[in-house]
Design a protein around this motif. Structure first.
Motif, PDB file in Angstrom:
ATOM      1  N   ILE A  13       0.195  -2.446  -5.920  1.00  0.00           N
ATOM      2  CA  ILE A  13       0.061  -2.392  -4.455  1.00  0.00           C
ATOM      3  C   ILE A  13       1.152  -3.243  -3.811  1.00  0.00           C
ATOM      4  O   ILE A  13       1.770  -2.842  -2.823  1.00  0.00           O
ATOM      5  CB  ILE A  13      -1.346  -2.851  -4.021  1.00  0.00           C
ATOM      6  CG1 ILE A  13      -2.389  -1.816  -4.459  1.00  0.00           C
ATOM      7  CG2 ILE A  13      -1.405  -3.065  -2.511  1.00  0.00           C
ATOM      8  CD1 ILE A  13      -3.823  -2.286  -4.343  1.00  0.00           C
ATOM      9  N   GLY A  14       1.404  -4.417  -4.394  1.00  0.00           N
ATOM     10  CA  GLY A  14       2.454  -5.292  -3.872  1.00  0.00           C
ATOM     11  C   GLY A  14       3.829  -4.649  -3.925  1.00  0.00           C
ATOM     12  O   GLY A  14       4.624  -4.779  -2.999  1.00  0.00           O
ATOM     13  N   VAL A  15       4.118  -3.955  -4.998  1.00  0.00           N
ATOM     14  CA  VAL A  15       5.409  -3.265  -5.138  1.00  0.00           C
ATOM     15  C   VAL A  15       5.529  -2.171  -4.081  1.00  0.00           C
ATOM     16  O   VAL A  15       6.565  -2.045  -3.418  1.00  0.00           O
ATOM     17  CB  VAL A  15       5.575  -2.682  -6.555  1.00  0.00           C
ATOM     18  CG1 VAL A  15       6.759  -1.724  -6.625  1.00  0.00           C
ATOM     19  CG2 VAL A  15       5.733  -3.797  -7.569  1.00  0.00           C
ATOM     20  N   PHE A  16       4.472  -1.386  -3.918  1.00  0.00           N
ATOM     21  CA  PHE A  16       4.516  -0.322  -2.910  1.00  0.00           C
ATOM     22  C   PHE A  16       4.709  -0.901  -1.513  1.00  0.00           C
ATOM     23  O   PHE A  16       5.458  -0.357  -0.699  1.00  0.00           O
ATOM     24  CB  PHE A  16       3.247   0.531  -2.954  1.00  0.00           C
ATOM     25  CG  PHE A  16       3.140   1.413  -4.172  1.00  0.00           C
ATOM     26  CD1 PHE A  16       4.259   1.798  -4.900  1.00  0.00           C
ATOM     27  CD2 PHE A  16       1.907   1.875  -4.604  1.00  0.00           C
ATOM     28  CE1 PHE A  16       4.157   2.614  -6.019  1.00  0.00           C
ATOM     29  CE2 PHE A  16       1.796   2.694  -5.724  1.00  0.00           C
ATOM     30  CZ  PHE A  16       2.924   3.051  -6.433  1.00  0.00           C
ATOM     31  N   ALA A  17       4.056  -2.027  -1.238  1.00  0.00           N
ATOM     32  CA  ALA A  17       4.201  -2.661   0.083  1.00  0.00           C
ATOM     33  C   ALA A  17       5.611  -3.195   0.278  1.00  0.00           C
ATOM     34  O   ALA A  17       6.199  -3.044   1.350  1.00  0.00           O
ATOM     35  CB  ALA A  17       3.179  -3.782   0.232  1.00  0.00           C
ATOM     36  N   GLU A  18       6.154  -3.816  -0.759  1.00  0.00           N
ATOM     37  CA  GLU A  18       7.487  -4.411  -0.670  1.00  0.00           C
ATOM     38  C   GLU A  18       8.559  -3.365  -0.392  1.00  0.00           C
ATOM     39  O   GLU A  18       9.509  -3.609   0.344  1.00  0.00           O
ATOM     40  CB  GLU A  18       7.804  -5.161  -1.969  1.00  0.00           C
ATOM     41  CG  GLU A  18       8.969  -6.087  -1.880  1.00  0.00           C
ATOM     42  CD  GLU A  18       8.749  -7.233  -0.902  1.00  0.00           C
ATOM     43  OE1 GLU A  18       9.721  -7.589  -0.219  1.00  0.00           O
ATOM     44  OE2 GLU A  18       7.624  -7.760  -0.807  1.00  0.00           O
ATOM     45  N   PHE A  19       8.409  -2.191  -0.979  1.00  0.00           N
ATOM     46  CA  PHE A  19       9.410  -1.136  -0.809  1.00  0.00           C
ATOM     47  C   PHE A  19       9.007  -0.088   0.230  1.00  0.00           C
ATOM     48  O   PHE A  19       9.592   0.991   0.286  1.00  0.00           O
ATOM     49  CB  PHE A  19       9.708  -0.473  -2.158  1.00  0.00           C
ATOM     50  CG  PHE A  19      10.412  -1.391  -3.097  1.00  0.00           C
ATOM     51  CD1 PHE A  19      11.744  -1.728  -2.905  1.00  0.00           C
ATOM     52  CD2 PHE A  19       9.728  -1.966  -4.158  1.00  0.00           C
ATOM     53  CE1 PHE A  19      12.391  -2.608  -3.760  1.00  0.00           C
ATOM     54  CE2 PHE A  19      10.369  -2.838  -5.024  1.00  0.00           C
ATOM     55  CZ  PHE A  19      11.696  -3.163  -4.823  1.00  0.00           C
ATOM     56  N   ALA A  20       8.007  -0.435   1.051  1.00  0.00           N
ATOM     57  CA  ALA A  20       7.558   0.429   2.149  1.00  0.00           C
ATOM     58  C   ALA A  20       7.214   1.836   1.676  1.00  0.00           C
ATOM     59  O   ALA A  20       7.510   2.824   2.348  1.00  0.00           O
ATOM     60  CB  ALA A  20       8.605   0.458   3.263  1.00  0.00           C
ATOM     61  N   LEU A  21       6.593   1.934   0.519  1.00  0.00           N
ATOM     62  CA  LEU A  21       6.131   3.225   0.004  1.00  0.00           C
ATOM     63  C   LEU A  21       4.719   3.462   0.542  1.00  0.00           C
ATOM     64  O   LEU A  21       3.716   3.244  -0.138  1.00  0.00           O
ATOM     65  CB  LEU A  21       6.170   3.224  -1.532  1.00  0.00           C
ATOM     66  CG  LEU A  21       7.557   2.962  -2.129  1.00  0.00           C
ATOM     67  CD1 LEU A  21       7.471   2.749  -3.625  1.00  0.00           C
ATOM     68  CD2 LEU A  21       8.496   4.112  -1.801  1.00  0.00           C
ATOM     69  N   VAL A  22       4.671   3.870   1.791  1.00  0.00           N
ATOM     70  CA  VAL A  22       3.421   3.954   2.532  1.00  0.00           C
ATOM     71  C   VAL A  22       2.429   4.926   1.903  1.00  0.00           C
ATOM     72  O   VAL A  22       1.259   4.595   1.696  1.00  0.00           O
ATOM     73  CB  VAL A  22       3.694   4.340   4.015  1.00  0.00           C
ATOM     74  CG1 VAL A  22       2.412   4.517   4.776  1.00  0.00           C
ATOM     75  CG2 VAL A  22       4.585   3.292   4.665  1.00  0.00           C
TER      76      VAL A  22
END
Length: 182
Positions: A13-22
């Motif tokens: 989840i953190g990786v998706f948030a960091e790279f704006a993978l909404v």
């Protein structure tokens, strides 16, 4: 099918948030509702951080209010999430101050010097220099040079030489041998 544990889930989840993978973040959030590891505090904190990184403060508010238990990370995420936002808006400053005041001061959830630093930075960038200075004067921990440098920068940015001189005096006392802040 094996379930993903809380550590892996919060990391993804953190990786998706960091790279704006909404879209992927939304899918992972939906997945957390279906699995037992989705109840981990670390997972909830990661979702909270993802909401704030996307500017979804209302969703973050709902989540933090419904979390059965919160820890120092929960409050840190909320404070820094508002700090990352449009820090000059008084509503966001009030929200950050509210979350800062929610530390329960138990051994599990006491604010650390970094939390004070976030608040000083937030208040300073917004031009609330007196409030930032007052907070530093009341800090129950040993303040560090970095926090005072933050206030010094804010004093410069907002053209307050009186505050700058006072902070400079404090920095000389704390770290007179290091003139990198001068």
């Amino acid at each position: 099918m094996h379930q993903i544990d809380g550590f892996v889930l919060s990391t993804v989840i953190g990786v998706f948030a960091e790279f704006a993978l909404v879209e992927q973040g939304k899918q992972m959030h939906a997945y957390t509702i279906k699995v037992s590891s989705g109840l981990d505090k670390s997972v909830a904190n990661s979702i909270l951080d993802a909401h704030l990184k996307r500017g979804l403060t209302d969703e973050a508010e709902i989540l933090v209010k419904t979390m059965p238990t919160k820890n120092v990370v929960s409050w840190t995420v909320m404070i820094t999430g508002y700090e990352r936002g449009k820090c000059s808006h008084s509503e966001l400053i009030e929200e950050s101050q509210e979350y800062f005041s929610r530390f329960d001061w138990s051994q599990q959830s006491i604010p650390e010097v970094e939390h004070y630093g976030c608040m000083v930075d937030l208040l300073g960038r917004a031009g609330h220099l007196k409030e930032a200075n007052d907070l530093l004067e009341k800090i129950p921990l040993k303040s560090n040079v970095g926090i005072w440098q933050t206030l010094l920068s804010a004093s410069r940015m907002h053209g307050n030489p009186e505050m700058g001189r006072e902070v400079g005096r404090i920095l000389l006392i704390l770290d007179g041998d290091n003139r990198s802040w001068a």
